[in-house]
Design a protein around this motif. Sequence first.
Motif, PDB file in Angstrom:
ATOM      1  N   GLY A  85     131.068  -3.325 -31.744  1.00 25.34           N
ATOM      2  CA  GLY A  85     129.659  -3.685 -31.842  1.00 25.34           C
ATOM      3  C   GLY A  85     128.862  -2.776 -32.758  1.00 25.34           C
ATOM      4  N   LYS A  86     129.247  -1.510 -32.791  1.00 27.63           N
ATOM      5  CA  LYS A  86     128.575  -0.534 -33.668  1.00 27.63           C
ATOM      6  C   LYS A  86     129.565  -0.089 -34.736  1.00 27.63           C
ATOM      7  N   TRP A  87     130.223  -1.057 -35.329  1.00 21.80           N
ATOM      8  CA  TRP A  87     131.306  -0.826 -36.295  1.00 21.80           C
ATOM      9  C   TRP A  87     130.839   0.053 -37.451  1.00 21.80           C
ATOM     10  N   LYS A  88     131.677   1.000 -37.788  1.00 21.90           N
ATOM     11  CA  LYS A  88     131.482   1.848 -38.961  1.00 21.90           C
ATOM     12  C   LYS A  88     132.731   1.728 -39.812  1.00 21.90           C
ATOM     13  N   ARG A  89     132.570   1.837 -41.088  1.00 19.68           N
ATOM     14  CA  ARG A  89     133.685   1.679 -42.024  1.00 19.68           C
ATOM     15  C   ARG A  89     134.861   2.615 -41.715  1.00 19.68           C
ATOM     16  N   HIS A  90     134.577   3.794 -41.180  1.00 23.11           N
ATOM     17  CA  HIS A  90     135.648   4.755 -40.892  1.00 23.11           C
ATOM     18  C   HIS A  90     136.410   4.447 -39.601  1.00 23.11           C
ATOM     19  N   HIS A  91     135.893   3.490 -38.803  1.00 20.96           N
ATOM     20  CA  HIS A  91     136.653   3.085 -37.610  1.00 20.96           C
ATOM     21  C   HIS A  91     137.943   2.396 -38.042  1.00 20.96           C
ATOM     22  N   THR A  92     138.937   2.448 -37.181  1.00 17.82           N
ATOM     23  CA  THR A  92     140.242   1.863 -37.481  1.00 17.82           C
ATOM     24  C   THR A  92     140.719   1.032 -36.288  1.00 17.82           C
ATOM     25  N   MET A  93     141.865   0.386 -36.457  1.00 15.18           N
ATOM     26  CA  MET A  93     142.460  -0.321 -35.331  1.00 15.18           C
ATOM     27  C   MET A  93     142.777   0.666 -34.210  1.00 15.18           C
ATOM     28  N   GLU A  94     143.212   1.856 -34.579  1.00 16.14           N
ATOM     29  CA  GLU A  94     143.484   2.894 -33.580  1.00 16.14           C
ATOM     30  C   GLU A  94     142.224   3.204 -32.775  1.00 16.14           C
ATOM     31  N   THR A  95     141.069   3.305 -33.437  1.00 19.72           N
ATOM     32  CA  THR A  95     139.797   3.566 -32.760  1.00 19.72           C
ATOM     33  C   THR A  95     139.554   2.523 -31.670  1.00 19.72           C
ATOM     34  N   ILE A  96     139.761   1.257 -32.014  1.00 19.53           N
ATOM     35  CA  ILE A  96     139.520   0.157 -31.081  1.00 19.53           C
ATOM     36  C   ILE A  96     140.500   0.216 -29.911  1.00 19.53           C
ATOM     37  N   LEU A  97     141.783   0.386 -30.214  1.00 18.26           N
ATOM     38  CA  LEU A  97     142.798   0.416 -29.153  1.00 18.26           C
ATOM     39  C   LEU A  97     142.585   1.588 -28.208  1.00 18.26           C
ATOM     40  N   MET A  98     142.206   2.734 -28.750  1.00 17.84           N
ATOM     41  CA  MET A  98     141.961   3.894 -27.894  1.00 17.84           C
ATOM     42  C   MET A  98     140.738   3.656 -27.012  1.00 17.84           C
ATOM     43  N   GLU A  99     139.711   3.012 -27.555  1.00 16.59           N
ATOM     44  CA  GLU A  99     138.537   2.723 -26.729  1.00 16.59           C
ATOM     45  C   GLU A  99     138.862   1.706 -25.634  1.00 16.59           C
ATOM     46  N   LEU A 100     139.663   0.697 -25.956  1.00 22.94           N
ATOM     47  CA  LEU A 100     140.071  -0.264 -24.927  1.00 22.94           C
ATOM     48  C   LEU A 100     140.848   0.430 -23.812  1.00 22.94           C
ATOM     49  N   ARG A 101     141.725   1.349 -24.175  1.00 18.23           N
ATOM     50  CA  ARG A 101     142.495   2.075 -23.147  1.00 18.23           C
ATOM     51  C   ARG A 101     141.564   2.952 -22.313  1.00 18.23           C
ATOM     52  N   ARG A 102     140.577   3.590 -22.948  1.00 18.48           N
ATOM     53  CA  ARG A 102     139.592   4.385 -22.198  1.00 18.48           C
ATOM     54  C   ARG A 102     138.792   3.490 -21.252  1.00 18.48           C
ATOM     55  N   GLU A 103     138.487   2.269 -21.711  1.00 21.98           N
ATOM     56  CA  GLU A 103     137.755   1.326 -20.872  1.00 21.98           C
ATOM     57  C   GLU A 103     138.535   1.020 -19.593  1.00 21.98           C
ATOM     58  N   MET A 104     139.855   1.007 -19.687  1.00 20.98           N
ATOM     59  CA  MET A 104     140.696   0.761 -18.507  1.00 20.98           C
ATOM     60  C   MET A 104     140.549   1.869 -17.471  1.00 20.98           C
ATOM     61  N   THR A 105     140.155   3.060 -17.900  1.00 14.12           N
ATOM     62  CA  THR A 105     140.025   4.187 -16.972  1.00 14.12           C
ATOM     63  C   THR A 105     138.594   4.379 -16.484  1.00 14.12           C
ATOM     64  N   SER A 106     137.661   3.576 -16.974  1.00 15.26           N
ATOM     65  CA  SER A 106     136.262   3.736 -16.571  1.00 15.26           C
ATOM     66  C   SER A 106     136.105   3.368 -15.097  1.00 15.26           C
ATOM     67  N   SER A 107     135.100   3.941 -14.480  1.00 13.57           N
ATOM     68  CA  SER A 107     134.890   3.691 -13.049  1.00 13.57           C
ATOM     69  C   SER A 107     134.638   2.211 -12.768  1.00 13.57           C
ATOM     70  N   SER A 108     134.051   1.492 -13.736  1.00 15.39           N
ATOM     71  CA  SER A 108     133.775   0.067 -13.513  1.00 15.39           C
ATOM     72  C   SER A 108     135.018  -0.811 -13.686  1.00 15.39           C
ATOM     73  N   SER A 109     136.074  -0.278 -14.301  1.00 13.17           N
ATOM     74  CA  SER A 109     137.255  -1.095 -14.604  1.00 13.17           C
ATOM     75  C   SER A 109     138.505  -0.699 -13.831  1.00 13.17           C
ATOM     76  N   ARG A 110     138.630   0.558 -13.487  1.00 10.88           N
ATOM     77  CA  ARG A 110     139.908   1.080 -13.004  1.00 10.88           C
ATOM     78  C   ARG A 110     140.433   0.428 -11.725  1.00 10.88           C
ATOM     79  N   LYS A 111     139.560  -0.260 -10.966  1.00  7.45           N
ATOM     80  CA  LYS A 111     140.022  -0.895  -9.730  1.00  7.45           C
ATOM     81  C   LYS A 111     139.770  -2.398  -9.704  1.00  7.45           C
ATOM     82  N   LEU A 112     139.418  -2.974 -10.862  1.00  7.52           N
ATOM     83  CA  LEU A 112     139.177  -4.417 -10.921  1.00  7.52           C
ATOM     84  C   LEU A 112     140.443  -5.198 -10.561  1.00  7.52           C
TER      85      LEU A 112
END
Length: 141
Positions: free
Chosen positions: A103-130
């Motif tokens: 959503g706040k894409w910057k040219r220096h972001h990469t596919m790795e940036t996205i995948l790492m954020e998705l994995r972090r999202e899995m550990t967030s308090s709102s997601s980890r027990k869904l």
Amino acid sequence: MSVKVPRNFRLLEELEKGEKGIGDGNISYGLAQAEDMLMSDWNATILGPVQTVFEGKIYSLRIHCGPNYPEDPPTVHFQSRINLPCVDQSNGLVDPAKLSSLGKWKRHHTMETILMELRREMTSSSSRKLAQPQEGTMFPS
């Protein structure tokens, strides 16, 4: 003034990094078809983080880098069914409005940036027990 690396050079860098493996091996990505000269379509995997409902699961994703990448973000779809707030439950599309690296894409972001954020999202308090879909189920292609 910074120099803008052309799309294909940038994607070649990402391909090389993806093929070598990233960090601790919890995410990976590469071209979907080796003969894809435009380097548009990619496959990726995320290993579910420990001590979450995602632990022990391997999630498959598709990434499409359009002609304006890296100026514009890629589109990202989960192929494996997953219940995350940023994923459309009808088709697996990651909603850019709900994932900051898209959503706040910057040219220096990469596919790795996205995948790492998705994995972090899995550990967030709102997601980890869904509650999660049955393992091995897929979104429609």
